[in-house]
Design a protein around this motif. Structure first.
Motif, PDB file in Angstrom:
ATOM      1  N   GLN A 198       0.830  -1.206   0.000  1.00  0.00           N
ATOM      2  CA  GLN A 198       0.000   0.000   0.000  1.00  0.00           C
ATOM      3  C   GLN A 198       0.863   1.255   0.000  1.00  0.00           C
ATOM      4  O   GLN A 198       0.533   2.252  -0.656  1.00  0.00           O
ATOM      5  N   LEU A 199       1.978   1.199   0.746  1.00  0.00           N
ATOM      6  CA  LEU A 199       2.878   2.348   0.826  1.00  0.00           C
ATOM      7  C   LEU A 199       3.478   2.668  -0.542  1.00  0.00           C
ATOM      8  O   LEU A 199       3.611   3.845  -0.914  1.00  0.00           O
ATOM      9  N   SER A 200       3.821   1.643  -1.305  1.00  0.00           N
ATOM     10  CA  SER A 200       4.389   1.856  -2.650  1.00  0.00           C
ATOM     11  C   SER A 200       3.383   2.563  -3.548  1.00  0.00           C
ATOM     12  O   SER A 200       3.756   3.459  -4.335  1.00  0.00           O
ATOM     13  N   ASP A 201       2.112   2.201  -3.439  1.00  0.00           N
ATOM     14  CA  ASP A 201       1.072   2.859  -4.248  1.00  0.00           C
ATOM     15  C   ASP A 201       0.932   4.332  -3.861  1.00  0.00           C
ATOM     16  O   ASP A 201       0.800   5.208  -4.734  1.00  0.00           O
ATOM     17  N   ILE A 202       0.978   4.610  -2.553  1.00  0.00           N
ATOM     18  CA  ILE A 202       0.870   6.001  -2.085  1.00  0.00           C
ATOM     19  C   ILE A 202       2.076   6.812  -2.565  1.00  0.00           C
ATOM     20  O   ILE A 202       1.937   7.966  -3.004  1.00  0.00           O
ATOM     21  N   GLU A 203       3.273   6.234  -2.479  1.00  0.00           N
ATOM     22  CA  GLU A 203       4.484   6.929  -2.920  1.00  0.00           C
ATOM     23  C   GLU A 203       4.400   7.292  -4.398  1.00  0.00           C
ATOM     24  O   GLU A 203       4.804   8.391  -4.798  1.00  0.00           O
ATOM     25  N   GLN A 204       3.869   6.391  -5.205  1.00  0.00           N
ATOM     26  CA  GLN A 204       3.730   6.671  -6.633  1.00  0.00           C
ATOM     27  C   GLN A 204       2.742   7.811  -6.874  1.00  0.00           C
ATOM     28  O   GLN A 204       2.977   8.708  -7.697  1.00  0.00           O
ATOM     29  N   THR A 205       1.638   7.792  -6.125  1.00  0.00           N
ATOM     30  CA  THR A 205       0.642   8.861  -6.254  1.00  0.00           C
ATOM     31  C   THR A 205       1.231  10.213  -5.871  1.00  0.00           C
ATOM     32  O   THR A 205       1.044  11.218  -6.576  1.00  0.00           O
ATOM     33  N   LEU A 206       1.963  10.254  -4.738  1.00  0.00           N
ATOM     34  CA  LEU A 206       2.556  11.510  -4.280  1.00  0.00           C
ATOM     35  C   LEU A 206       3.658  11.993  -5.219  1.00  0.00           C
ATOM     36  O   LEU A 206       3.882  13.196  -5.365  1.00  0.00           O
ATOM     37  N   SER A 207       4.347  11.066  -5.854  1.00  0.00           N
ATOM     38  CA  SER A 207       5.419  11.441  -6.766  1.00  0.00           C
ATOM     39  C   SER A 207       4.895  12.250  -7.945  1.00  0.00           C
ATOM     40  O   SER A 207       5.577  13.147  -8.450  1.00  0.00           O
ATOM     41  N   ASP A 208       3.658  11.948  -8.398  1.00  0.00           N
ATOM     42  CA  ASP A 208       3.097  12.615  -9.577  1.00  0.00           C
ATOM     43  C   ASP A 208       2.056  13.677  -9.234  1.00  0.00           C
ATOM     44  O   ASP A 208       1.491  14.299 -10.140  1.00  0.00           O
ATOM     45  N   PRO A 242      11.460  13.504  -5.507  1.00  0.00           N
ATOM     46  CA  PRO A 242      10.234  12.786  -5.130  1.00  0.00           C
ATOM     47  C   PRO A 242      10.494  11.889  -3.929  1.00  0.00           C
ATOM     48  O   PRO A 242      11.656  11.630  -3.585  1.00  0.00           O
ATOM     49  N   PRO A 243       9.442  11.400  -3.252  1.00  0.00           N
ATOM     50  CA  PRO A 243       9.652  10.574  -2.058  1.00  0.00           C
ATOM     51  C   PRO A 243      10.503   9.345  -2.351  1.00  0.00           C
ATOM     52  O   PRO A 243      10.376   8.723  -3.404  1.00  0.00           O
TER      53      PRO A 243
END
Length: 683
Positions: free
Chosen positions: A259-269, A357-358
C-alpha cells in the motif's frame, strides 16, 4: 554446582523484576485512564527507571579489581548475552535506526546487515580467543600478543599505548552520541533545556559505573534490556494490529509495504507536490548562484539584511514581531564568507533533497540515473563493510566477553547476544514502514489549521534545529509531503503520539530510549577509564600501585571523561547515526587488523602492528577530515564517491597492508609470542 545455583538465583531475581515492571505499566495505564496528568506519567517513567539503575549501582558497588574490571568473571552466558545486547542496542539502534530506514528506505538496511554480520565476526574471529587470553582490556591483549623489546617505559610494548589512544578516541566518539540521545529524551519528557537534560542523564550513568564498575554495569544492563524490549515491541505490535489486524509486525508489515508503494507513486506525480518541489529547486538554484559569487554575495546579503531591518524600524506600521524576525535574521547571518559557504552548502543540499520525489521504501539504491544508483549501491556496501569490521573491533563490546566464567560460556554468550539483538532488529523495518504509512495517510493532506499536537511538541524541543518542521510553501493551506521535514532521531520516540497511542506508551518508549543510551554510555565510559587507569597508569606509570589505588584512579578518570563527553554532546556536533558510524570506521581501521592477524597469523609482529594501527587510523581520519564540510572538506574530495561515514573502506585495507608488509620485512616474533598464539588458537 555453584554456577547453577548462581544462575537459578539470577533467573529468579530478574523474573520478579520483569513481573514488577509489567505491574508498573498496568498501574500507569490505569492512572492515565483516571485522568492522572500526562506530564507526571513522563516524570514517573524517567525518574523511576533512573532510580532503579542507581539502586543497582549502589547495591553492586565494589573496590575489588576483578569485580570492577570484569565482574569477577562469573556472569552466565545468557545474562551476559542480555547485558551485551543492551550494551549494543545504543541510542543509534533504538532512536535512529528506524528513523534511518524511514528516511532512506531500503538503503537504511545497511546498518542492520552490517551490525548483525559484525556480531557473526565477533563470534567466529574474536570473542572466544580474547576470553581464553583472560586479561582485562583490549590493549592488554594486543600488548601481550605483540610483545617486543621496546623497554619498560611503554610497559614492554608501544602497541599498548597506541591501542589505548585508539580505544579512547573510538569510545569517546561513540559515547558523545549516546549522551546526545540522553539529552534528546530527557528534554522532551521533562521539559528541561537540552543541555540540562544531558547532565541529568549523566547522573545515572555515573552512579552505576562509578560505584560498581563492570559488576554494576552488567546487572544494570540486564535490567535495561528488559525495558528496551518492552519499549520497542509494544508500540510496533500496537501499530501492526491497528493497520493490519495482525499483532505480529514482522509478518504483517509486508501488506502495508504494498500500500505504501502505491501512495508513494501517487505523491510522486501529484501536481501540488510538484509545485512544492519546484519551489525547493528554485531555492537551491539561488543558493548555488550565491556560492558561485562568494565573497561578493555574502557582502550584498549582509547589506540587504541590515537595510531591511532599518526600513522596518522606521516604519510606524511595522509590528514588533516583524522587527524581531528581521533582527534575528541579521544576527543569524553568516559572520564570514567561509561560514557562509558552509551554511549555504548545507542549505542547498537540504533544498535539493526536498526537491526530489519521495524515496521508495522498497526500491534498492534509487537514483535519477544508473551512475547515481551505482554510487548509492557502493555506499550501501561500504557502510555494511565498515559496520561489520568495526563491530568486531569495538573495545566496549569485546570487553564484555572477559566477564564469562569460561571459553565455552563465551560462545554461548555470543549466541544469546545475537538472539536478543535480533528480537529488536527484526522489528526495526516493521516500525519504519508502519510509521511511514501512518504519516502518509493521516498527516499528509491535513489542513494546517488542524495539525496534530505532536508536531508542535517536537518542533519546540530544539528551536535552533527543529526536529519537526512543516511549512506551507505553496500557501494552499494543505500539508504536502514535501513540506514535512522530520529528523530521523525523533521517529521512534514520537511513534506513540503519531499513532495516537495512550501517553503511558510514550513514556515507556522514552524510558526504553533512555535505557539504550545509558547502557551503552556506561560500557563506553568504563572502557575509556579502564584503558587509561589499567593500561596507562598501572602498566606504564605506576606498576606497583595497589588494587585500591587502581580502582580509585579508574573512578576519577571516569568522572572526568563523562563530564567532557557531556560537554561535547551539549554542543550538538551531529546526528546520532553519523557519529556512531564514524566510531565504527575508526574501530575497524585502527584495531581490526591487529586483532584478527594477532589471532590467525603467527608471523605478525610488533613492528607490523604499530604500522597497521598508525596507517589504518591515519588514513581513516584523513579521509573524514578531507571530505567533511564541517572540517573544511568537500564532497569533491571523496574517493570513488564514498561518504565520510565509510572511511573505514580505505582505513582497514591500509592497516592490513601495512601490517603484512612491515611484519614480513622485519624479524618474526619470539618463541614466547608464537607459543601464546598457539595456546589462544588451541581447541
Amino acid at each position: 554446582m555453584k554456577n547453577k545455583s548462581f544462575l537459578a538465583r539470577l533467573t529468579r531475581y530478574y523474573a520478579w523484576y520483569t513481573a514488577g515492571f509489567i505491574g508498573f505499566l498496568i498501574i500507569l495505564a490505569i492512572l492515565e485512564k483516571e485522568g492522572f496528568p500526562r506530564s507526571w506519567i513522563g516524570y514517573l517513567f524517567m525518574f523511576a527507571t533512573i532510580a532503579l539503575y542507581a539502586g543497582i549501582g549502589v547495591v553492586s558497588r565494589t573496590s575489588d579489581v576483578s569485580e570492577y574490571y570484569v565482574a569477577g568473571r562469573r556472569v552466565p552466558g545468557i545474562f551476559n548475552g542480555m547485558a551485551t545486547a543492551a550494551d549494543w542496542i545504543s541510542a543509534a539502534t533504538f532512536i535512529s535506526l528506524a528513523g534511518g530506514l524511514y528516511l532512506q528506505g531500503f538503503d537504511g538496511l545497511a546498518y542492520i546487515i552490517g551490525w548483525t554480520g559484525g556480531y557473526c565476526l565477533v563470534a567466529l574471529l574474536i570473542a572466544p580467543y580474547l576470553r581464553k587470553f583472560g586479561q582485562y582490556t583490549i590493549p592488554d591483549f594486543l600488548a601481550a600478543r605483540y610483545n617486543g623489546n621496546a623497554g619498560a617505559r611503554f610497559g614492554g610494548n608501544p602497541v599498548r599505548l597506541l591501542a589505548v589512544i585508539a580505544t579512547v578516541l573510538i569510545s569517546f566518539t561513540y559515547v558523545v552520541a549516546q549522551i546526545y540521545g540522553v539529552g534528546l529524551i530527557t528534554s522532551r519528557f521533562t521539559g528541561v533545556d537540552f543541555s540540562v537534560g544531558i547532565f541529568l542523564g549523566l547522573a545515572s550513568i555515573l552512579v552505576c559505573s562509578f560505584l560498581g564498575g563492570m559488576r554494576a554495569i552488567t546487572w544494570t544492563q540486564v535490567a535495561q534490556y528488559v525495558i528496551i524490549l518492552f519499549a520497542y515491541l509494544i508500540p510496533v505490535i500496537w501499530l501492526s494490529a491497528k493497520h493490519t489486524h495482525n499483532p505480529i509486525p514482522q509478518l504483517a508489515y509486508g501488506s502495508v509495504m504494498t500500500q505504501l508503494s502505491d501512495i508513494e507513486q501517487t505523491l510522486s506525480d501529484d501536481p501540488k507536490e510538484l509545485e512544492v518541489r519546484n519551489i525547493y529547486r528554485a531555492r537551491a538554484d539561488l543558493l548555488g548562484k550565491r556560492l558561485n559569487n562568494l565573497p561578493q554575495s555574502w557582502t550584498q546579503g549582509r547589506i540587504e539584511a541590515q537595510r531591511q531591518l532599518k526600513v522596518l524600524k522606521h516604519n510606524s506600521e511595522t509590528s514588533l514581531i516583524e522587527i524581531r524576525a528581521a533582527n534575528r535574521k541579521l544576527s543569524d547571518y553568516p559572520k564570514s564568507p567561509e561560514e557562509a559557504r558552509l551554511v549555504w552548502m548545507d542549505a542547498r543540499a537540504m533544498n535539493l533533497a526536498h526537491a526530489e520525489p519521495p524515496t521508495p521504501q522498497a526500491t534498492p539504491f534509487p537514483g535519477k540515473d544508473k551512475e547515481a544508483s551505482d554510487i548509492k549501491r557502493n555506499n550501501f556496501l561500504a557502510v555494511v563493510f565498515c559496520l561489520m569490521l568495526g563491530t568486531a573491533a569495538l573495545p566496549h563490546v569485546l570487553m564484555r566477553y572477559y566477564t564469562t566464567p569460561s571459553v565455552q560460556e563465551t560462545r554461548k554468550s555470543v549466541f544469546w547476544t545475537l538472539f536478543f539483538i535480533l528480537l529488536i532488529y527484526l522489528t526495526v523495518p516493521a516500525l519504519a514502514v508502519l510509521v511511514k504509512y501512518d504519516i502518509y495517510t493521516s498527516l499528509v493532506g491535513t489542513e494546517y489549521t488542524h495539525l496534530p499536537n505532536w508536531v508542535s511538541y517536537w518542533a519546540n524541543i530544539d528551536k535552533t534545529n527543529p526536529l519537526v518542521s512543516i511549512v506551507d510553501l505553496n500557501h494552499d493551506g494543505i500539508v504536502q509531503l514535501s513540506e514535512i521535514t522530520l529528523d530521523g532521531d525523533m521517529i521512534v520516540l514520537a511513534t506513540p503520539e503519531i499513532a495516537g497511542l495512550p501517553y503511558f506508551i510514550s513514556g515507556l518508549v522514552a524510558a526504553g530510549g533512555l535505557a539504550a543510551a545509558l547502557s551503552t554510555a556506561d560500557g563506553l565510559l568504563l572502557t575509556i577509564s579502564n584503558a587509561l587507569s589499567h593500561d596507562v597508569y598501572y602498566k606504564i606509570i605506576d606498576p606497583v600501585a595497589s588494587t585500591q589505588k587502581r580502582v580509585t584512579i579508574s573512578k576519577l578518570l571516569l568522572l572526568v571523561v563523562a563530564l567532557l563527553a557531556a560537554y561535547t554532546a551539549s554542543l550538538k556536533p551531529g546526528d546520532i547515526l553519523s557519529m556512531v558510524g564514524a566510531a565504527f570506521s575508526l574501530a575497524g581501521s585502527a584495531l581490526f587488523p591487529a586483532l584478527m592477524l594477532g589471532v590467525f597469523w603467527k608471523r605478525a609482529n610488533q613492528q607490523g602492528a604499530i604500522a597497521g594501527i598508525v596507517a589504518g587510523f591515519g588514513i581513516c581520519v584523513f579521509y573524514m577530515l578531507h571530505t567533511l564540510p564541517a572540517f573544511g572538506g568537500t564532497v569533491a574530495g571523496q574517493w570513488f564517491h564514498i561518504a565520510p561515514i565509510s572511511a573505514g573502506v580505505f582505513g582497514v585495507p591500509a592497516g592490513l597492508l601495512a601490517m603484512v608488509v612491515v611484519s614480513l620485512l622485519t624479524p618474526p616474533p619470539d618463541a614466547r609470542t608464537m607459543a601464546l598464539v598457539d595456546y589462544i588458537r588451541a581447541p
